[in-house]
Design a protein around this motif. Structure first.
Motif, PDB file in Angstrom:
ATOM      1  N   SER A  18       0.823  -1.205   0.000  1.00 30.05           N
ATOM      2  CA  SER A  18       0.000   0.000   0.000  1.00 30.05           C
ATOM      3  C   SER A  18       0.859   1.257   0.000  1.00 30.05           C
ATOM      4  CB  SER A  18      -0.962   0.000   1.187  1.00 30.05           C
ATOM      5  OG  SER A  18      -0.255   0.006   2.414  1.00 30.05           O
ATOM      6  N   HIS A  19       1.930   1.266   0.793  1.00 32.08           N
ATOM      7  CA  HIS A  19       2.782   2.461   0.833  1.00 32.08           C
ATOM      8  C   HIS A  19       3.593   2.620  -0.447  1.00 32.08           C
ATOM      9  CE1 HIS A  19       2.064   4.200   4.758  1.00 32.08           C
ATOM     10  NE2 HIS A  19       1.973   2.988   5.240  1.00 32.08           N
ATOM     11  N   ALA A  20       4.076   1.510  -1.010  1.00 33.47           N
ATOM     12  CA  ALA A  20       4.827   1.611  -2.266  1.00 33.47           C
ATOM     13  C   ALA A  20       3.924   2.089  -3.398  1.00 33.47           C
ATOM     14  CB  ALA A  20       5.439   0.253  -2.612  1.00 33.47           C
ATOM     15  N   ALA A  21       2.674   1.615  -3.428  1.00 32.02           N
ATOM     16  CA  ALA A  21       1.750   2.001  -4.501  1.00 32.02           C
ATOM     17  C   ALA A  21       1.309   3.452  -4.353  1.00 32.02           C
ATOM     18  CB  ALA A  21       0.537   1.068  -4.499  1.00 32.02           C
ATOM     19  N   ARG A  22       1.128   3.916  -3.119  1.00 34.86           N
ATOM     20  CA  ARG A  22       0.631   5.276  -2.910  1.00 34.86           C
ATOM     21  C   ARG A  22       1.743   6.305  -2.972  1.00 34.86           C
ATOM     22  NH1 ARG A  22      -1.296   6.619   1.917  1.00 34.86           N
ATOM     23  NH2 ARG A  22      -0.549   4.765   2.965  1.00 34.86           N
ATOM     24  N   GLN A  23       2.929   5.936  -2.445  1.00 31.88           N
ATOM     25  CA  GLN A  23       3.981   6.945  -2.268  1.00 31.88           C
ATOM     26  C   GLN A  23       5.311   6.583  -2.907  1.00 31.88           C
ATOM     27  OE1 GLN A  23       2.411   6.531   1.815  1.00 31.88           O
ATOM     28  NE2 GLN A  23       3.349   8.521   2.155  1.00 31.88           N
ATOM     29  N   GLY A  24       5.395   5.465  -3.611  1.00 33.98           N
ATOM     30  CA  GLY A  24       6.598   5.147  -4.357  1.00 33.98           C
ATOM     31  C   GLY A  24       7.539   4.193  -3.646  1.00 33.98           C
ATOM     32  N   TRP A  25       8.626   3.866  -4.354  1.00 32.47           N
ATOM     33  CA  TRP A  25       9.541   2.832  -3.893  1.00 32.47           C
ATOM     34  C   TRP A  25      10.216   3.189  -2.579  1.00 32.47           C
ATOM     35  CZ3 TRP A  25      14.474   4.535  -3.271  1.00 32.47           C
ATOM     36  CH2 TRP A  25      14.861   5.685  -3.986  1.00 32.47           C
ATOM     37  N   ARG A  26      10.511   4.485  -2.364  1.00 30.38           N
ATOM     38  CA  ARG A  26      11.212   4.857  -1.131  1.00 30.38           C
ATOM     39  C   ARG A  26      10.349   4.563   0.092  1.00 30.38           C
ATOM     40  NH1 ARG A  26      14.162  10.595  -0.589  1.00 30.38           N
ATOM     41  NH2 ARG A  26      15.462   9.537  -2.121  1.00 30.38           N
ATOM     42  N   ALA A  27       9.074   4.906   0.020  1.00 30.71           N
ATOM     43  CA  ALA A  27       8.166   4.613   1.127  1.00 30.71           C
ATOM     44  C   ALA A  27       8.043   3.110   1.337  1.00 30.71           C
ATOM     45  CB  ALA A  27       6.793   5.232   0.865  1.00 30.71           C
ATOM     46  N   GLY A  28       8.010   2.344   0.238  1.00 32.00           N
ATOM     47  CA  GLY A  28       7.935   0.893   0.347  1.00 32.00           C
ATOM     48  C   GLY A  28       9.162   0.306   1.014  1.00 32.00           C
ATOM     49  N   LEU A  29      10.346   0.821   0.671  1.00 33.97           N
ATOM     50  CA  LEU A  29      11.581   0.334   1.286  1.00 33.97           C
ATOM     51  C   LEU A  29      11.611   0.651   2.777  1.00 33.97           C
ATOM     52  CD1 LEU A  29      14.279   1.271  -1.400  1.00 33.97           C
ATOM     53  CD2 LEU A  29      13.326  -0.986  -0.902  1.00 33.97           C
ATOM     54  N   VAL A  30      11.141   1.834   3.143  1.00 36.16           N
ATOM     55  CA  VAL A  30      11.113   2.215   4.560  1.00 36.16           C
ATOM     56  C   VAL A  30      10.123   1.330   5.322  1.00 36.16           C
ATOM     57  CG1 VAL A  30      10.514   4.062   6.182  1.00 36.16           C
ATOM     58  CG2 VAL A  30      11.880   4.570   4.144  1.00 36.16           C
ATOM     59  N   ALA A  31       8.978   1.045   4.703  1.00 36.20           N
ATOM     60  CA  ALA A  31       8.011   0.147   5.316  1.00 36.20           C
ATOM     61  C   ALA A  31       8.624  -1.230   5.534  1.00 36.20           C
ATOM     62  CB  ALA A  31       6.761   0.042   4.447  1.00 36.20           C
ATOM     63  N   SER A  32       9.358  -1.713   4.523  1.00 38.72           N
ATOM     64  CA  SER A  32      10.031  -3.007   4.632  1.00 38.72           C
ATOM     65  C   SER A  32      11.060  -3.003   5.758  1.00 38.72           C
ATOM     66  CB  SER A  32      10.703  -3.348   3.305  1.00 38.72           C
ATOM     67  OG  SER A  32      11.525  -4.488   3.416  1.00 38.72           O
ATOM     68  N   ALA A  33      11.807  -1.905   5.889  1.00 39.30           N
ATOM     69  CA  ALA A  33      12.814  -1.807   6.954  1.00 39.30           C
ATOM     70  C   ALA A  33      12.164  -1.846   8.328  1.00 39.30           C
ATOM     71  CB  ALA A  33      13.620  -0.523   6.782  1.00 39.30           C
ATOM     72  N   GLY A  34      11.014  -1.172   8.480  1.00 37.91           N
ATOM     73  CA  GLY A  34      10.314  -1.190   9.759  1.00 37.91           C
ATOM     74  C   GLY A  34       9.841  -2.589  10.118  1.00 37.91           C
ATOM     75  N   ILE A  35       9.325  -3.321   9.135  1.00 35.79           N
ATOM     76  CA  ILE A  35       8.851  -4.684   9.360  1.00 35.79           C
ATOM     77  C   ILE A  35      10.013  -5.603   9.723  1.00 35.79           C
ATOM     78  CG2 ILE A  35       7.891  -6.696   8.166  1.00 35.79           C
ATOM     79  CD1 ILE A  35       6.124  -4.582   6.635  1.00 35.79           C
ATOM     80  N   THR A  36      11.146  -5.448   9.033  1.00 39.64           N
ATOM     81  CA  THR A  36      12.326  -6.260   9.338  1.00 39.64           C
ATOM     82  C   THR A  36      12.817  -5.990  10.754  1.00 39.64           C
ATOM     83  OG1 THR A  36      12.988  -6.293   7.007  1.00 39.64           O
ATOM     84  CG2 THR A  36      14.689  -6.791   8.640  1.00 39.64           C
ATOM     85  N   ALA A  37      12.817  -4.713  11.157  1.00 42.93           N
ATOM     86  CA  ALA A  37      13.213  -4.372  12.524  1.00 42.93           C
ATOM     87  C   ALA A  37      12.270  -5.012  13.532  1.00 42.93           C
ATOM     88  CB  ALA A  37      13.223  -2.848  12.703  1.00 42.93           C
TER      89      ALA A  37
END
Length: 219
Positions: free
Chosen positions: A30-49
């Motif tokens: 949802s974040h990558a689709a709405r706000q682009g790859w950078r938001a998607g990568l940050v979302a992924s980093a939060g989930i990994t943490a």
């Protein structure tokens, strides 16, 4: 600690599990689709943490406490369900956020501010941390690959947990790429972002209700 064929099996199982859609996947998409790859990568980093918190806790024995204590499991379960429901409601109530997206001929996500990226990171972090099913999963999955006679089981658990999270990164990148691709290739999406928010919001509410109705494993 683990033979090569078992290690390869562990990695393959990790990839298959991370390809299964769940709250984390929909959060990244949802974040990558709405706000682009950078938001998607940050979302992924939060989930990994968040996953690393579960691995560390399980290696220290907290995961065993969740598995053994109905009260501890219930407390974290209701906190997680409430958080997922809250996120879903916020998405359902959100207005069109097309202004947050970059123009089609630019790389999506470049206009994100530090504060909004921080919110995305912590949103992914708490989405994962407040899900007791993740803790129970690590506690049930990883020990299968640790030899019964291995002396340093906590160390082995932590090492395999770290490998599982590193192994998940390529799959997470695939989800982010798919979400960002939706933003780049589907021009109509920019005009209908509120429907994406509502779809994701409904999914999060569904995940929250499912978590709330989940019984303690083994109960």
């Amino acid at each position: 600690m683990i033979e090569l064929h078992q290690l390869l099996m562990f990695m393959a199982a990790g990839w298959l599990l991370n390809l299964t859609p769940g709250p984390d996947v929909f959060y990244m998409l949802s974040h990558a689709a709405r706000q682009g790859w950078r938001a998607g990568l940050v979302a992924s980093a939060g989930i990994t943490a968040g996953c690393m918190v579960h691995v560390t806790a399980a290696a220290l024995g907290v995961g065993a406490l969740l598995a053994a204590s109905a009260t501890a499991f219930s407390v974290l379960k209701w906190l997680g369900a409430a958080y997922l429901l809250w996120m879903g409601v916020q998405m359902l109530r959100s207005k069109n956020n097309s202004k947050l997206m970059a123009p089609a001929d630019n790389a999506p996500g470049l206009t994100e501010t530090g504060s909004s990226l921080a919110r995305i990171f912590w949103g992914g972090f708490w989405t994962n941390v407040l899900n007791p099913k993740v803790a129970i999963f690590f506690l049930a999955f990883i020990p299968q690959f640790i030899a019964a006679d291995y002396a340093h089981k906590s160390l082995a658990f932590a090492a395999l947990g770290l490998l599982f999270n590193l192994n998940a990164i390529p799959v997470n990148m695939l989800w982010v790429w798919m979400g960002a691709g939706m933003a780049r290739r589907a021009g109509w999406l920019c005009k209908r972002l509120h429907w994406l928010d509502r779809t994701a919001g409904a999914m999060f509410i569904g995940f929250g209700l499912k978590l709330a109705l989940t019984d303690k494993p083994g109960a």
